[in-house]
Design a protein around this motif. Structure first.
Motif, PDB file in Angstrom:
ATOM      1  N   SER A  60       0.815  -1.219   0.000  1.00  0.00           N
ATOM      2  CA  SER A  60       0.000   0.000   0.000  1.00  0.00           C
ATOM      3  C   SER A  60       0.847   1.266   0.000  1.00  0.00           C
ATOM      4  O   SER A  60       0.409   2.313  -0.466  1.00  0.00           O
ATOM      5  CB  SER A  60      -0.933  -0.003   1.219  1.00  0.00           C
ATOM      6  N   ASN A  61       2.055   1.194   0.516  1.00  0.00           N
ATOM      7  CA  ASN A  61       2.921   2.378   0.569  1.00  0.00           C
ATOM      8  C   ASN A  61       3.889   2.446  -0.604  1.00  0.00           C
ATOM      9  O   ASN A  61       4.799   3.284  -0.635  1.00  0.00           O
ATOM     10  CB  ASN A  61       3.697   2.413   1.887  1.00  0.00           C
ATOM     11  N   VAL A  63       5.277   3.453  -4.098  1.00  0.00           N
ATOM     12  CA  VAL A  63       5.086   4.521  -5.072  1.00  0.00           C
ATOM     13  C   VAL A  63       6.189   4.439  -6.114  1.00  0.00           C
ATOM     14  O   VAL A  63       7.278   3.905  -5.859  1.00  0.00           O
ATOM     15  CB  VAL A  63       5.094   5.924  -4.420  1.00  0.00           C
ATOM     16  N   VAL A  97      -0.570  13.455   1.113  1.00  0.00           N
ATOM     17  CA  VAL A  97      -1.577  13.379   0.041  1.00  0.00           C
ATOM     18  C   VAL A  97      -2.404  14.652   0.061  1.00  0.00           C
ATOM     19  O   VAL A  97      -2.427  15.379   1.056  1.00  0.00           O
ATOM     20  CB  VAL A  97      -2.502  12.147   0.204  1.00  0.00           C
ATOM     21  N   GLU A 121      -1.371   9.272  -8.967  1.00  0.00           N
ATOM     22  CA  GLU A 121      -1.951   8.230  -8.128  1.00  0.00           C
ATOM     23  C   GLU A 121      -3.153   8.807  -7.374  1.00  0.00           C
ATOM     24  O   GLU A 121      -3.106   9.935  -6.890  1.00  0.00           O
ATOM     25  CB  GLU A 121      -0.890   7.695  -7.163  1.00  0.00           C
ATOM     26  N   LYS A 123      -6.867   7.762  -4.846  1.00  0.00           N
ATOM     27  CA  LYS A 123      -7.518   6.781  -3.969  1.00  0.00           C
ATOM     28  C   LYS A 123      -8.973   7.155  -3.731  1.00  0.00           C
ATOM     29  O   LYS A 123      -9.283   8.302  -3.411  1.00  0.00           O
ATOM     30  CB  LYS A 123      -6.785   6.674  -2.625  1.00  0.00           C
ATOM     31  N   GLU A 183      -7.667   1.565  -1.595  1.00  0.00           N
ATOM     32  CA  GLU A 183      -6.372   1.219  -2.174  1.00  0.00           C
ATOM     33  C   GLU A 183      -5.989   2.240  -3.238  1.00  0.00           C
ATOM     34  O   GLU A 183      -6.850   2.820  -3.893  1.00  0.00           O
ATOM     35  CB  GLU A 183      -6.413  -0.188  -2.784  1.00  0.00           C
ATOM     36  N   TRP A 184      -4.699   2.441  -3.437  1.00  0.00           N
ATOM     37  CA  TRP A 184      -4.218   3.431  -4.391  1.00  0.00           C
ATOM     38  C   TRP A 184      -4.255   2.889  -5.817  1.00  0.00           C
ATOM     39  O   TRP A 184      -3.854   1.753  -6.068  1.00  0.00           O
ATOM     40  CB  TRP A 184      -2.796   3.872  -4.044  1.00  0.00           C
ATOM     41  N   ASN A 185      -4.765   3.702  -6.723  1.00  0.00           N
ATOM     42  CA  ASN A 185      -4.742   3.430  -8.155  1.00  0.00           C
ATOM     43  C   ASN A 185      -3.694   4.321  -8.811  1.00  0.00           C
ATOM     44  O   ASN A 185      -3.448   5.444  -8.354  1.00  0.00           O
ATOM     45  CB  ASN A 185      -6.100   3.736  -8.792  1.00  0.00           C
ATOM     46  N   ASN A 213      -2.678   0.872 -13.156  1.00  0.00           N
ATOM     47  CA  ASN A 213      -2.185  -0.214 -12.304  1.00  0.00           C
ATOM     48  C   ASN A 213      -1.419  -1.262 -13.109  1.00  0.00           C
ATOM     49  O   ASN A 213      -1.543  -2.471 -12.886  1.00  0.00           O
ATOM     50  CB  ASN A 213      -3.345  -0.862 -11.536  1.00  0.00           C
ATOM     51  N   SER A 256      -8.601  11.350  -3.074  1.00  0.00           N
ATOM     52  CA  SER A 256      -7.292  11.914  -2.731  1.00  0.00           C
ATOM     53  C   SER A 256      -6.264  11.575  -3.801  1.00  0.00           C
ATOM     54  O   SER A 256      -6.440  10.625  -4.578  1.00  0.00           O
ATOM     55  CB  SER A 256      -6.828  11.370  -1.369  1.00  0.00           C
ATOM     56  N   ARG A 258      -1.768  11.571  -4.775  1.00  0.00           N
ATOM     57  CA  ARG A 258      -0.385  11.642  -4.307  1.00  0.00           C
ATOM     58  C   ARG A 258       0.554  11.396  -5.494  1.00  0.00           C
ATOM     59  O   ARG A 258       0.128  10.978  -6.581  1.00  0.00           O
ATOM     60  CB  ARG A 258      -0.115  10.613  -3.208  1.00  0.00           C
TER      61      ARG A 258
END
Length: 265
Positions: A60-61, A63, A97, A121, A123, A183-185, A213, A256, A258
């Motif tokens: 999840s973290n 990048v 973010v 990115e 979310k 989850e981040w897209n 992704n 959000s 980032r």
């Protein structure tokens, strides 16, 4: 006297015929109906539905760090590279973010661009509510004009040319590559700007590739014009333009962002 009248008869007959012909033509023109006003629903369609492809798992973290020649548009600290409708970008920044503040308006980069590679990115909130277009709606506008749709399309049905990853109202994504809320897209976008002739006519259209992704969802798609909600696409001559992010102002919780960077091509 009779001879004089007989000579006038053809003149009166022709004059009358011209009058009635003109009146008939005017009447026919008056009866032509006005075109029906365009509505948003006229440019929406629901089939075929892009198949779902599950992206590969990542921490999840995790990048993607910007390459050495990239311009960082958001580094997790502030929105100094962005502006809002009244000058200052009023979206909130916290814990690396930034998040849409509903009702404050769209934000856009202070810098303008033409051809580029864009990494961004986003979310969807884990507790998102709503359905269809009223569920995490936002958008990324190339040059402030051409929209790649942002939406929660994880188990959320809407018109396919308006779901996440679509070129809005023009091209549905090839597949649905959304991660679930919370989850981040990642979107990686390769964009070629349209070119115009001196007289304002189109020389070459815009083209775009979108990878979500790690999955190609738009493959060098050729845009037919801008991406309006109501009406048909069209091109209007312009130069370089900003990256714009949309405040859709729907009732669902805001999304959000980032780790945004760009490379001029």
């Amino acid at each position: 006297m009779h001879k004089h009248i007989s000579l006038l008869k053809p003149f009166f007959l022709l004059s009358g015929l011209a009058f009635f012909t003109g009146a008939y033509a005017q009447n026919q023109q008056a009866q032509v109906p006005e075109p029906m006003p365009m509505k948003s629903q006229m440019t929406e369609y629901y089939e075929p539905v892009p198949k779902v492809v599950t992206p590969g798992a990542v921490p999840s973290n995790w990048v993607v760090p910007p390459p050495s020649d990239a311009m960082v548009l958001f580094d997790g600290k502030d929105l100094s590279k962005w502006k809002g409708k009244d000058g200052e970008a009023k979206w909130t920044v916290s814990d690396g973010v930034f998040t849409v503040v509903k009702g404050t308006g769209d934000i856009e980069t202070k810098e303008t661009f033409e051809d580029y590679q864009l990494h961004i990115e986003f979310k969807i909130p884990v507790d998102i509510q709503g359905e269809g277009q009223y569920r995490g709606n936002s958008g990324i506008f190339m040059q402030g004009i051409y929209e790649v749709q942002l939406l929660d399309s994880y188990n959320n049905r809407t018109y396919v040319n308006g779901q996440a990853g679509s070129i809005y109202k023009q091209s549905p994504p090839l597949v649905n590559a959304m991660r679930k809320p919370g989850e981040w897209n990642v979107y990686d976008i390769i964009y070629t700007a349209p070119r115009f002739k001196e007289d304002g006519s189109l020389h070459s259209p815009a083209r775009i590739t979108v990878i979500q992704n790690g999955i190609v969802i738009q493959n060098n798609f050729t845009l037919t014009g801008n991406t309006p909600n109501v009406g048909l696409p069209k091109y209007t001559k312009h130069g370089k333009g900003p990256i714009k992010l949309q405040d859709h102002n729907d009732p669902s919780k805001p999304i959000s962002f980032r780790n945004i960077w760009i490379r001029n091509l």
